[in-house]
Motif scaffolding. Structure first.
Motif, PDB file in Angstrom:
ATOM      1  N   CYS A   1      -6.956   0.698  -7.147  1.00 31.24           N
ATOM      2  CA  CYS A   1      -5.773   0.782  -6.281  1.00 31.24           C
ATOM      3  C   CYS A   1      -4.492   0.861  -7.128  1.00 31.24           C
ATOM      4  O   CYS A   1      -4.244   0.001  -7.960  1.00 31.24           O
ATOM      5  CB  CYS A   1      -5.708  -0.426  -5.355  1.00 31.24           C
TER       6      CYS A   1
ATOM      7  N   SER B   1      -1.399   0.516  -6.410  1.00 27.28           N
ATOM      8  CA  SER B   1      -0.201  -0.247  -6.047  1.00 27.28           C
ATOM      9  C   SER B   1      -0.417  -1.751  -6.062  1.00 27.28           C
ATOM     10  O   SER B   1       0.486  -2.511  -5.741  1.00 27.28           O
ATOM     11  CB  SER B   1       0.265   0.180  -4.649  1.00 27.28           C
TER      12      SER B   1
ATOM     13  N   CYS C   1      -8.967   3.771  -2.135  1.00 27.42           N
ATOM     14  CA  CYS C   1      -9.907   2.812  -1.552  1.00 27.42           C
ATOM     15  C   CYS C   1     -10.860   3.504  -0.572  1.00 27.42           C
ATOM     16  O   CYS C   1     -12.073   3.323  -0.646  1.00 27.42           O
ATOM     17  CB  CYS C   1      -9.144   1.676  -0.877  1.00 27.42           C
TER      18      CYS C   1
ATOM     19  N   CYS D   1       0.830  -1.208   0.000  1.00 21.23           N
ATOM     20  CA  CYS D   1       0.000   0.000   0.000  1.00 21.23           C
ATOM     21  C   CYS D   1       0.865   1.259   0.000  1.00 21.23           C
ATOM     22  O   CYS D   1       1.823   1.373   0.741  1.00 21.23           O
ATOM     23  CB  CYS D   1      -0.902  -0.017   1.225  1.00 21.23           C
TER      24      CYS D   1
END
Ligand code: SF4
Lengths: 402, 73
Positions: free
Chosen positions: B55, B57, B16, B10
């Protein structure tokens, strides 16, 4: 099996007159041929331009493509010959890969969360109201860039970082100079070193007398003064210029799309979607650069180790394969996933702050001045040259009824 | 659906928490993802799926149902 790959012969230096919001037509054409094109950089080095949404996104997420400054030896339009480029100075983590990038990003992440930035909204409202008061007092016409678009993000980021009020003009001037894409190397270097020297003093002052701000908090860890200076520079430049250009260009785009503006006025619930759509449509961070660390197969071509790559975020955000009717500004658009804040490990750290600023400031401007309009014909509004990596208007003359 | 989270990947960009606030939050200290609901349903599951896709990553995933967790999803 291998189709000839499209070649982009010259990198456009301007947008089409009258189309300040659209990526240069040459890049949109390239995307129509294929999502990746061959391109020879100004010094003769063969490389690539990626223009399609899926490919841009996958390169951004792929750690085989480096952001390291020392690899950025080739410029798309300026021939620097065979120069050596030093690695990014300590703390300037935009131009680093892991693990160096993480050392600097990690201590910052907790300071820019969705929750923390939402808590800032009230402060942003106050700052915005003060600017609107000043505009009202001075009366029309005015340049929206200097009266509104620049000061709001400038004050916000300076407060967050703990830059004293009296030093803000100094900053804004110099940062304008080195991000505007239009001055000689000499002036540029002078602006840059001026900011560097100032930040070095600021870091030392915060270490001696910590106050309630991000920079003071950071002096608590194991980061050196040199590193803190670099981090502060990244935060200041990123926090000033991108949001300022979004505010000014965003206002311009809404004024040029009256039906969309009317929809936003009629339904304030539209504002979150409107901000996302303006981010996509305007893509102020228009181009990013990467270098391949190894041979990589991508979109049917083999990118060689060491090849320089231009990522065209502005054409990716207008890719019809991902966004139906991509060239229309449609504040009700639902499909998300724009790349305006990039993607992968470098995705904008300050994006939640930018969202809060845009969400607060844009509606407040149109509320305060319901008759706001351009004070000059739209095609006389001067935009930055493509050499500026952040797109924007130089000034935005506006007026309103009193 | 079940959500898989790899906190070590993360980067705390907050997509998110923005996209599926009922399912994700960010740690106030390190800014990284916190899962509020690891097995969201209905509209929350839809939002969570969107967050997985967004997201930057690759820290989030949708865990395919297995025999052990099928009755819980
Ligand atoms: S979207 Fe991904 S990277 Fe961003 S905070 Fe959530 S889990 Fe972390």
């Amino acid at each position: 099996m291998s189709e000839p790959v499209h070649t982009l012969t010259t990198m456009p230096t301007e947008r089409r007159p009258g189309c300040p919001f659209d990526p240069p037509p040459e890049l949109a054409d390239a995307r129509r041929h294929s999502p990746i094109s061959r391109f020879t950089f100004a010094n003769g080095k063969p490389g690539w331009v990626v223009t399609g949404y899926d490919l841009v996104r996958s390169v951004l997420a792929d750690t085989r493509f480096s952001s390291r400054k020392e690899f950025m030896r080739h410029h798309p339009t300026i021939d620097y010959g065979d120069i050596q480029v030093p690695p990014a100075p300590p703390g300037e983590f935009l131009l680093m890969d892991e693990p160096q990038h993480g050392r600097y990003r990690k201590p910052l992440v907790g300071k820019f969360t969705v929750r923390r930035m939402r808590q800032l909204a009230e402060r942003v409202e106050r700052i915005t109201a003060d600017r609107l008061d000043a505009m009202e007092q001075a009366g029309p016409p005015t340049d929206l860039v200097t009266a509104f678009a620049k000061p709001i993000p400038a004050i916000v980021i300076c407060e967050l970082l703990g830059v004293p009020y009296e030093d803000r003009d100094f900053f804004q001037d110099r940062i304008d100079t080195f991000l505007g894409g239009e001055v000689s190397d000499e002036v540029l270097t002078e602006a840059y070193t001026g900011v560097q020297a100032y930040l070095a003093e600021l870091v030392a002052a915060k270490r001696a007398n910590p106050t309630d701000d991000i920079l003071s908090d950071l002096t608590d860890g194991d980061l050196t003064d040199e590193e803190l200076k670099g981090m502060a520079l990244i935060l200041l430049t990123a926090g000033f210029d991108t949001t300022a250009n979004m505010l000014a260009l965003g206002t311009f785009a809404l004024l040029e799309n009256p039906a969309q503006l009317a929809a936003l006025r009629a339904d304030p619930g539209l504002v979150d979607g409107a901000v996302e759509e303006l981010l996509r449509y305007l893509s102020v961070g228009a181009k990013f650069y990467r270098t391949a660390l190894e041979d990589v197969e991508l979109g049917g071509v083999t990118i060689g180790a060491g090849d320089p790559i231009v990522l065209s975020l502005s054409t990716a955000n207008r890719d019809p394969e991902h966004f139906p009717e991509p060239d229309a500004l449609d504040l009700r658009r639902r499909n998300g996933g724009h790349l305006a804040f990039s993607h992968g490990i470098h995705q904008c750290l300050g994006q939640q702050l930018a969202r809060v600023e845009l969400r607060v400031a844009l509606p407040a401007l149109f509320d305060r001045f319901p008759t706001l309009r351009l004070a000059v014909p739209a095609d006389e509004v001067e935009v930055r040259p493509e050499a500026a990596d952040i797109h924007g208007v130089k000034s935005l003359p506006v007026t309103w009824d009193v | 659906m079940r959500i898989g989270v790899d906190r070590s990947r993360c980067i705390g960009a907050g997509m998110c928490a923005l996209t599926a606030p009922e399912v994700f939050d960010q740690d106030t200290g390190d800014g990284r993802v916190l899962t509020l609901d690891a097995a969201p349903e209905g509209a929350a599951a839809e939002a969570a799926r969107r967050a997985v896709g967004l997201c930057p990553s690759g820290a989030l995933s949708e865990v395919p149902p297995t025999r052990e967790n099928r009755d819980r999803t």
